[in-house]
Scaffold this motif. Sequence first.
Motif, PDB file in Angstrom:
ATOM      1  N   PHE A   1     -55.413  16.708 -78.658  1.00 19.22           N
ATOM      2  CA  PHE A   1     -54.728  16.424 -78.037  1.00 19.22           C
ATOM      3  C   PHE A   1     -54.157  14.968 -78.329  1.00 19.22           C
ATOM      4  O   PHE A   1     -54.850  14.581 -79.161  1.00 19.22           O
ATOM      5  N   VAL A   2     -53.670  14.346 -77.128  1.00 17.26           N
ATOM      6  CA  VAL A   2     -52.843  12.782 -77.815  1.00 17.26           C
ATOM      7  C   VAL A   2     -54.175  12.144 -78.234  1.00 17.26           C
ATOM      8  O   VAL A   2     -53.805  11.195 -79.145  1.00 17.26           O
ATOM      9  N   PRO A   3     -55.154  11.694 -77.513  1.00 16.21           N
ATOM     10  CA  PRO A   3     -55.738  11.137 -77.388  1.00 16.21           C
ATOM     11  C   PRO A   3     -57.155  11.328 -79.055  1.00 16.21           C
ATOM     12  O   PRO A   3     -56.350  10.216 -80.125  1.00 16.21           O
ATOM     13  N   GLU A   4     -56.776  12.096 -79.724  1.00 18.25           N
ATOM     14  CA  GLU A   4     -57.166  12.491 -81.028  1.00 18.25           C
ATOM     15  C   GLU A   4     -56.215  12.346 -81.819  1.00 18.25           C
ATOM     16  O   GLU A   4     -56.386  11.535 -83.623  1.00 18.25           O
ATOM     17  N   VAL A   5     -55.441  12.631 -81.719  1.00 18.99           N
ATOM     18  CA  VAL A   5     -54.340  12.628 -83.140  1.00 18.99           C
ATOM     19  C   VAL A   5     -53.957  10.827 -82.357  1.00 18.99           C
ATOM     20  O   VAL A   5     -53.465  10.747 -83.713  1.00 18.99           O
ATOM     21  N   LEU A   6     -53.947  10.214 -81.816  1.00 19.00           N
ATOM     22  CA  LEU A   6     -53.304   8.287 -81.938  1.00 19.00           C
ATOM     23  C   LEU A   6     -54.599   8.116 -83.064  1.00 19.00           C
ATOM     24  O   LEU A   6     -54.917   6.863 -82.731  1.00 19.00           O
ATOM     25  N   ALA A   7     -55.938   8.566 -81.922  1.00 19.72           N
ATOM     26  CA  ALA A   7     -57.149   8.480 -83.692  1.00 19.72           C
ATOM     27  C   ALA A   7     -57.306   8.546 -85.274  1.00 19.72           C
ATOM     28  O   ALA A   7     -57.341   7.541 -85.971  1.00 19.72           O
ATOM     29  N   CYS A   8     -56.199   9.678 -84.774  1.00 16.57           N
ATOM     30  CA  CYS A   8     -56.030  10.054 -86.598  1.00 16.57           C
ATOM     31  C   CYS A   8     -54.846   8.963 -87.249  1.00 16.57           C
ATOM     32  O   CYS A   8     -54.947   8.658 -88.415  1.00 16.57           O
ATOM     33  N   ALA A   9     -53.890   8.907 -86.293  1.00 11.29           N
ATOM     34  CA  ALA A   9     -52.884   8.644 -86.353  1.00 11.29           C
ATOM     35  C   ALA A   9     -53.990   6.866 -87.281  1.00 11.29           C
ATOM     36  O   ALA A   9     -52.811   5.955 -88.029  1.00 11.29           O
ATOM     37  N   ARG A  10     -54.063   6.168 -86.368  1.00 14.52           N
ATOM     38  CA  ARG A  10     -54.895   5.289 -86.719  1.00 14.52           C
ATOM     39  C   ARG A  10     -55.667   5.121 -87.931  1.00 14.52           C
ATOM     40  O   ARG A  10     -55.767   4.194 -89.264  1.00 14.52           O
ATOM     41  N   ALA A  11     -56.019   6.499 -88.754  1.00 18.33           N
ATOM     42  CA  ALA A  11     -56.990   6.511 -89.255  1.00 18.33           C
ATOM     43  C   ALA A  11     -56.219   6.744 -90.516  1.00 18.33           C
ATOM     44  O   ALA A  11     -56.805   5.600 -92.014  1.00 18.33           O
ATOM     45  N   MET A  12     -55.104   7.515 -90.398  1.00 19.45           N
ATOM     46  CA  MET A  12     -54.342   7.178 -91.494  1.00 19.45           C
ATOM     47  C   MET A  12     -53.426   6.387 -91.570  1.00 19.45           C
ATOM     48  O   MET A  12     -53.452   5.950 -92.790  1.00 19.45           O
ATOM     49  N   LYS A  13     -53.221   4.972 -91.006  1.00 20.31           N
ATOM     50  CA  LYS A  13     -52.638   3.651 -90.547  1.00 20.31           C
ATOM     51  C   LYS A  13     -53.682   2.939 -91.776  1.00 20.31           C
ATOM     52  O   LYS A  13     -52.732   1.901 -93.329  1.00 20.31           O
ATOM     53  N   ALA A  14     -55.413   3.071 -91.937  1.00 27.67           N
ATOM     54  CA  ALA A  14     -56.034   1.995 -92.496  1.00 27.67           C
ATOM     55  C   ALA A  14     -55.824   2.864 -93.670  1.00 27.67           C
ATOM     56  O   ALA A  14     -56.277   1.598 -94.877  1.00 27.67           O
ATOM     57  N   GLY A  15     -55.992   3.596 -94.246  1.00 29.51           N
ATOM     58  CA  GLY A  15     -55.907   4.398 -95.695  1.00 29.51           C
ATOM     59  C   GLY A  15     -54.060   3.864 -96.406  1.00 29.51           C
ATOM     60  O   GLY A  15     -54.686   3.168 -97.502  1.00 29.51           O
ATOM     61  N   MET A  16     -53.552   4.237 -95.045  1.00 27.17           N
ATOM     62  CA  MET A  16     -51.869   3.557 -95.753  1.00 27.17           C
ATOM     63  C   MET A  16     -51.773   1.922 -95.867  1.00 27.17           C
ATOM     64  O   MET A  16     -51.395   1.738 -96.657  1.00 27.17           O
ATOM     65  N   ALA A  17     -52.239   1.331 -95.446  1.00 27.16           N
ATOM     66  CA  ALA A  17     -52.114  -0.348 -95.588  1.00 27.16           C
ATOM     67  C   ALA A  17     -52.974  -0.523 -96.749  1.00 27.16           C
ATOM     68  O   ALA A  17     -52.500  -1.415 -97.391  1.00 27.16           O
ATOM     69  N   HIS A  18     -53.969   0.237 -97.596  1.00 27.75           N
ATOM     70  CA  HIS A  18     -54.011  -0.157 -99.405  1.00 27.75           C
ATOM     71  C   HIS A  18     -52.797   0.308-100.355  1.00 27.75           C
ATOM     72  O   HIS A  18     -52.807  -0.193-101.084  1.00 27.75           O
ATOM     73  N   ILE A  19     -52.190   1.535 -99.911  1.00 26.93           N
ATOM     74  CA  ILE A  19     -51.444   2.309-100.822  1.00 26.93           C
ATOM     75  C   ILE A  19     -50.041   2.480-100.701  1.00 26.93           C
ATOM     76  O   ILE A  19     -49.341   2.168-101.548  1.00 26.93           O
ATOM     77  N   GLU A  20     -49.500   1.637 -99.612  1.00 29.03           N
ATOM     78  CA  GLU A  20     -47.844   1.570 -99.395  1.00 29.03           C
ATOM     79  C   GLU A  20     -47.305   0.366-100.457  1.00 29.03           C
ATOM     80  O   GLU A  20     -46.704   0.078-100.908  1.00 29.03           O
TER      81      GLU A  20
END
Length: 247
Positions: free
Chosen positions: A94-113
């Motif tokens: 649900f929403v809390p888990e998705v937000l945690a995953c979104a934060r994780a993706m953002k952490a990775g994309m910060a190096h990729i973008e």
Amino acid sequence: MAEIGDIANEFIRDEIDEFLEKENERNHIVELFAQTRPLLQDIAAALIDGAHEEVDGLTQQALSEGIEALEIMDDGLIAGMGIVGIKFRDNFIFVPEVLACARAMKAGMAHIEPILSDSGVEPVGTVVMGTVKGDLHDIGKNLCIMMLRGAGFVVHDLGVDTSEDEFIEAIEEHGAKLLGMSALLTTTMPNMGKTIEAFIDEDLRDDIKIMVGGAPVTPEFAEDMGADGYGKDALSCVELAKELLSE
């Protein structure tokens, strides 16, 4: 044909076994991860687990080992988020888990973008996204935006409670050829049709493709209101966006 045992990461294997119920999706994900480097499987697993610090460290490690930024994004971050999208759609998380995953993706994309930007990689296309007037829900929309950005789109997020005029102004300002609208309430769904009518009134409808989505929205409703396509979740949103722009 790849088998689940061909996937090195045990966490990924367990996720597929437990949560992927549709055979075609399961086969696609198995095929994808079976061909993915173990380190990128580890990135995907950490993302699915919402471990943003681990995703950050593993992404840096992958780059330091000479793995291309695009491969890390596609086979690690986006592949992991694909499983998250399926779990969210099927109400396993649900929403809390998705937000945690979104934060994780953002952490990775910060190096990729920055790497992709410096390399001069042309964006796939430009999209304007927003939740329609009167509706304050945005989790599904935000997941779509994250997936679109990961797939190489430039996305301008108008947020929630977006009026017809705001959609029109954003399309004109950014020169976008694709508009995405979300509604999570049956009472706000008609505002999708009103927005499409506004584009017709401004003689702009033929210049753009419009896709819609949200829990109460159906393909039939999308067709009746004059949208160009309907996406049932974040995964289909990306495929639909590519399909509409190719037209």
